[in-house]
Design a protein around this motif. Sequence first.
Motif: not given
Length: 155
Positions: A85-91, A135-155
């Motif tokens: 599902e996430w793969g489909e969402w990010i392309g 990962l090793v040095l502790g650099v926070a990942p960049r969140r990329i799902d801000e506009e994502y709406e899971p299936a079945g969730q109201p907008s």
Amino acid sequence: MSRWLPEVDEVLEASGWTPGRQVDTGRWRSMFEAVGLAMHDAAEAFLQEFGGLTVNVRGAGISCARTPFELDPELAWGEDDRFAEWGEWIGHRLFPLGELDHGRFFLGIDEVGVIYLVETWVASFGPMPQAMEHLVLGVAPRRIDEEYEPAGQPS
């Protein structure tokens, strides 16, 4: 010349990694292909070099705490729908790599070598080899799902 800072080399070597390391990925390929999640070339190359490692980092990092991670796709067994599902969402096609923070999060890789934190949200550690440094040095990942709406969730 290493592709990482000396500290990253030291941490990886202490975890069992050596340059030119080759791990058989056949078991992981078979497991996930049986449930429809194909192992792409980037996943195979990554797992051949790093599969099976447990990296026990802790303490303050650059922008987040250093968090232990284990590179064993079997730790994400049963989560194939989440990766699909996430793969489909990010392309991009995501393949499981293991887990971060003792199972709190999963790790995945896309076909161009970008490493992701995968949960009920998704974030990017960036492409390899930079992602391993993050990962090793502790650099926070960049969140990329801000506009994502899971299936079945109201907008």
